[in-house]
Design a protein around this motif. Structure first.
Motif, PDB file in Angstrom:
ATOM      1  N   MET A 198      -8.319   5.340  10.565  1.00 28.97           N
ATOM      2  CA  MET A 198      -7.284   4.569   9.880  1.00 28.97           C
ATOM      3  C   MET A 198      -7.868   3.856   8.669  1.00 28.97           C
ATOM      4  O   MET A 198      -7.245   3.801   7.597  1.00 28.97           O
ATOM      5  N   LEU A 199      -9.074   3.308   8.834  1.00 30.15           N
ATOM      6  CA  LEU A 199      -9.720   2.586   7.747  1.00 30.15           C
ATOM      7  C   LEU A 199     -10.168   3.513   6.627  1.00 30.15           C
ATOM      8  O   LEU A 199      -9.810   3.321   5.458  1.00 30.15           O
ATOM      9  N   ILE A 200     -10.968   4.518   6.966  1.00 32.13           N
ATOM     10  CA  ILE A 200     -11.581   5.366   5.950  1.00 32.13           C
ATOM     11  C   ILE A 200     -10.530   6.174   5.196  1.00 32.13           C
ATOM     12  O   ILE A 200     -10.708   6.529   4.031  1.00 32.13           O
ATOM     13  N   ASN A 201      -9.385   6.411   5.818  1.00 37.00           N
ATOM     14  CA  ASN A 201      -8.283   7.110   5.170  1.00 37.00           C
ATOM     15  C   ASN A 201      -7.758   6.360   3.953  1.00 37.00           C
ATOM     16  O   ASN A 201      -7.191   6.968   3.037  1.00 37.00           O
ATOM     17  N   ILE A 202      -7.943   5.039   3.920  1.00 34.29           N
ATOM     18  CA  ILE A 202      -7.427   4.260   2.796  1.00 34.29           C
ATOM     19  C   ILE A 202      -8.543   3.810   1.847  1.00 34.29           C
ATOM     20  O   ILE A 202      -8.294   3.033   0.922  1.00 34.29           O
ATOM     21  N   LEU A 203      -9.768   4.291   2.058  1.00 32.65           N
ATOM     22  CA  LEU A 203     -10.864   3.935   1.162  1.00 32.65           C
ATOM     23  C   LEU A 203     -10.985   4.959   0.049  1.00 32.65           C
ATOM     24  O   LEU A 203     -10.873   6.168   0.272  1.00 32.65           O
ATOM     25  N   ASP A 204     -11.256   4.460  -1.137  1.00 34.79           N
ATOM     26  CA  ASP A 204     -11.484   5.333  -2.282  1.00 34.79           C
ATOM     27  C   ASP A 204     -12.724   6.186  -2.026  1.00 34.79           C
ATOM     28  O   ASP A 204     -13.592   5.828  -1.213  1.00 34.79           O
ATOM     29  N   ASP A 205     -12.825   7.306  -2.705  1.00 44.11           N
ATOM     30  CA  ASP A 205     -13.934   8.236  -2.517  1.00 44.11           C
ATOM     31  C   ASP A 205     -15.282   7.523  -2.639  1.00 44.11           C
ATOM     32  O   ASP A 205     -15.565   6.854  -3.626  1.00 44.11           O
ATOM     33  N   ILE A 206     -16.113   7.662  -1.603  1.00 50.98           N
ATOM     34  CA  ILE A 206     -17.438   7.047  -1.586  1.00 50.98           C
ATOM     35  C   ILE A 206     -18.479   8.148  -1.745  1.00 50.98           C
ATOM     36  O   ILE A 206     -19.025   8.677  -0.779  1.00 50.98           O
ATOM     37  N   ASN A 207     -18.712   8.536  -2.984  1.00 52.60           N
ATOM     38  CA  ASN A 207     -19.684   9.588  -3.291  1.00 52.60           C
ATOM     39  C   ASN A 207     -19.424  10.869  -2.501  1.00 52.60           C
ATOM     40  O   ASN A 207     -20.361  11.571  -2.100  1.00 52.60           O
ATOM     41  N   GLY A 208     -18.147  11.164  -2.264  1.00 49.58           N
ATOM     42  CA  GLY A 208     -17.787  12.387  -1.556  1.00 49.58           C
ATOM     43  C   GLY A 208     -18.145  12.392  -0.083  1.00 49.58           C
ATOM     44  O   GLY A 208     -18.160  13.458   0.543  1.00 49.58           O
ATOM     45  N   GLN A 209     -18.400  11.208   0.491  1.00 54.44           N
ATOM     46  CA  GLN A 209     -18.933  11.146   1.860  1.00 54.44           C
ATOM     47  C   GLN A 209     -17.945  10.621   2.903  1.00 54.44           C
ATOM     48  O   GLN A 209     -18.319  10.434   4.058  1.00 54.44           O
ATOM     49  N   LEU A 219       0.840  -1.194   0.000  1.00 50.88           N
ATOM     50  CA  LEU A 219       0.000   0.000   0.000  1.00 50.88           C
ATOM     51  C   LEU A 219       0.876   1.245   0.000  1.00 50.88           C
ATOM     52  O   LEU A 219       1.770   1.393   0.833  1.00 50.88           O
ATOM     53  N   GLU A 220       0.614   2.131  -0.937  1.00 52.95           N
ATOM     54  CA  GLU A 220       1.397   3.357  -1.071  1.00 52.95           C
ATOM     55  C   GLU A 220       0.734   4.499  -0.306  1.00 52.95           C
ATOM     56  O   GLU A 220      -0.495   4.570  -0.219  1.00 52.95           O
ATOM     57  N   MET A 221       1.518   5.389   0.240  1.00 56.81           N
ATOM     58  CA  MET A 221       0.982   6.557   0.908  1.00 56.81           C
ATOM     59  C   MET A 221       0.082   7.326  -0.065  1.00 56.81           C
ATOM     60  O   MET A 221       0.483   7.645  -1.174  1.00 56.81           O
ATOM     61  N   GLY A 222      -1.145   7.576   0.349  1.00 61.38           N
ATOM     62  CA  GLY A 222      -2.082   8.305  -0.496  1.00 61.38           C
ATOM     63  C   GLY A 222      -2.918   7.422  -1.393  1.00 61.38           C
ATOM     64  O   GLY A 222      -3.885   7.892  -2.007  1.00 61.38           O
ATOM     65  N   GLU A 223      -2.574   6.132  -1.491  1.00 57.44           N
ATOM     66  CA  GLU A 223      -3.359   5.224  -2.315  1.00 57.44           C
ATOM     67  C   GLU A 223      -4.664   4.878  -1.602  1.00 57.44           C
ATOM     68  O   GLU A 223      -4.731   4.803  -0.372  1.00 57.44           O
ATOM     69  N   THR A 224      -5.728   4.678  -2.366  1.00 59.32           N
ATOM     70  CA  THR A 224      -7.020   4.308  -1.790  1.00 59.32           C
ATOM     71  C   THR A 224      -7.560   3.063  -2.473  1.00 59.32           C
ATOM     72  O   THR A 224      -7.262   2.796  -3.636  1.00 59.32           O
ATOM     73  N   LEU A 225      -8.357   2.308  -1.724  1.00 56.45           N
ATOM     74  CA  LEU A 225      -8.892   1.035  -2.197  1.00 56.45           C
ATOM     75  C   LEU A 225     -10.421   1.096  -2.236  1.00 56.45           C
ATOM     76  O   LEU A 225     -11.047   1.794  -1.450  1.00 56.45           O
ATOM     77  N   LYS A 226     -11.002   0.321  -3.135  1.00 56.56           N
ATOM     78  CA  LYS A 226     -12.435   0.357  -3.388  1.00 56.56           C
ATOM     79  C   LYS A 226     -13.249  -0.342  -2.288  1.00 56.56           C
ATOM     80  O   LYS A 226     -13.019  -1.510  -1.972  1.00 56.56           O
ATOM     81  N   TYR A 227     -14.212   0.408  -1.751  1.00 62.64           N
ATOM     82  CA  TYR A 227     -15.144  -0.158  -0.771  1.00 62.64           C
ATOM     83  C   TYR A 227     -16.344  -0.755  -1.490  1.00 62.64           C
ATOM     84  O   TYR A 227     -16.800  -0.229  -2.507  1.00 62.64           O
TER      85      TYR A 227
END
Length: 273
Positions: A121-132, A41-49
C-alpha cells in the motif's frame, strides 16, 4: 496552501468544514482536488520519498495501535509527513486509519500478513526510487518469509522502547516460510508454545521489525543500491525451480501457468514426494 494534519484528515474524508459530519462531499476519494481546491491523492499519483530514521520509524510502529498493517503504514507515512520531502504536506493528508482492516491477515482471515499489505500500500504511492520500488516489495516479502522474526537484539528491543521482561511474552522467534499470517502465527505458536490470543507483544515487535526493514530498504534504494541484486529480493531456489515449469509466458506440458514468487512447498508438497 498550508494545512495541518487535523485539517487534512477532515478534508480527505470529504467532511464539510462548516459542519463536520453533516454531509459527505460527492467526489471520488482519489480525485486530485475537490471543488474547493483541497488536495486529495489521485489514483496513480506518486509522492517523493526521502530517507528516514529506521529505528525511530520502528519505535513509532511499536507504539502505534490498530493492528499490524496500520502500525507499519501509519508509522512510515507519519514519518514522511514530518520529513523534508517536498510532498510532506501531501503525506499528511493520507488517512492512515484506512489500513486498520489488515490485522491478522485481513480482519482475522489469516491471509496476507498486514505488515506486507502495508508495504504494498505504501510503496504503491511512492515516486520512482531509482527503479527499485518493485524490488523493495519483493525483498520485503522474501525477508518476511525467510528471516527469524521478530528482531530481538538488545539494541533493537531498547530502540523500540520495549524491555527484556516483555521478551518473555514473545517466547520465541520463528520463520514464517510464507507471506500468510496464519503460517507466521502457526510457526510462532509451535516455536513458543503460545496460542493466538497471546501474540500481542510478538506481533507489535514484528510490525516494528518490518517497519525498520522496509525503511532500510527504501533508504538503500534511495542511495542508489540495486535492491534487485540482493539474495532476499529473489524467490528461493525451490520456488524458482517450480517457475521453470509453471511459467508466466510458457509452461511445461500441461502444467498450469502461475504468477507468484512466494514459497511453493509451504502449501504444495510437489510432484515427487
Amino acid at each position: 496552501m498550508s494545512i495541518d494534519r487535523r485539517q487534512a484528515l477532515t478534508k480527505i474524508i470529504g467532511l464539510s468544514t462548516a459542519a463536520a459530519g453533516a454531509a459527505l462531499v460527492g467526489t471520488s476519494a482519489f480525485a486530485a482536488t475537490d471543488a474547493d481546491g483541497n488536495y486529495r491523492l489521485e489514483m496513480g499519483e506518486t509522492l517523493k520519498y526521502v530517507p528516514l530514521d529506521a529505528m525511530a520509524t520502528a519505535k513509532l510502529a511499536y507504539e502505534t495501535g490498530g493492528g499490524c498493517m496500520h502500525q507499519v503504514f501509519h508509522s512510515i507515512v507519519t514519518m514522511l509527513a514530518q520529513s523534508n520531502s517536498v510532498d510532506a504536506e501531501k503525506f499528511a493528508t493520507i488517512p492512515t486509519a484506512l489500513a486498520g482492516y489488515g490485522w491478522a491477515g485481513i480482519v482475522g482471515q489469516g491471509t496476507i500478513c498486514g505488515n506486507l499489505n502495508a508495504a504494498g500500500m505504501l510503496i504503491n504511492i511512492l515516486d520512482d526510487i531509482n527503479g527499485q520500488n518493485d524490488a523493495v516489495i519483493g525483498a520485503t516479502f522474501r525477508y518476511y518469509e525467510t528471516e527469524d522474526l521478530p528482531l530481538s537484539s538488545d539494541e533493537f528491543v531498547a530502540g523500540i522502547g520495549s524491555t527484556a521482561e516483555k521478551s518473555l511474552e514473545v517466547g520465541a522467534t520463528s520463520i514464517a516460510n510464507s507471506p500468510l499470517c496464519h503460517s507466521s502465527i502457526s510457526n510462532w505458536s509451535a516455536a513458543s508454545g503460545k496460542v493466538f490470543k497471546e501474540k500481542g507483544e510478538r506481533c507489535k515487535r514484528l510490525s516494528a521489525s518490518l517497519a525498520y526493514h522496509i525503511v532500510e530498504l527504501l533508504n538503500r534504494a534511495h542511495g542508489g543500491e540495486d535492491i534487485s541484486l540482493l539474495p532476499e529480493a529473489k524467490p528461493s531456489a525451490e520456488a524458482q525451480a517450480c517457475q521453470s515449469c509453471h511459467g508466466v509466458t510458457e509452461t511445461m506440458g500441461p502444467a498450469a501457468s502461475v504468477k507468484t514468487d512466494m514459497e511453493c512447498t509451504t502449501c504444495h508438497t510437489g510432484h515427487f514426494n
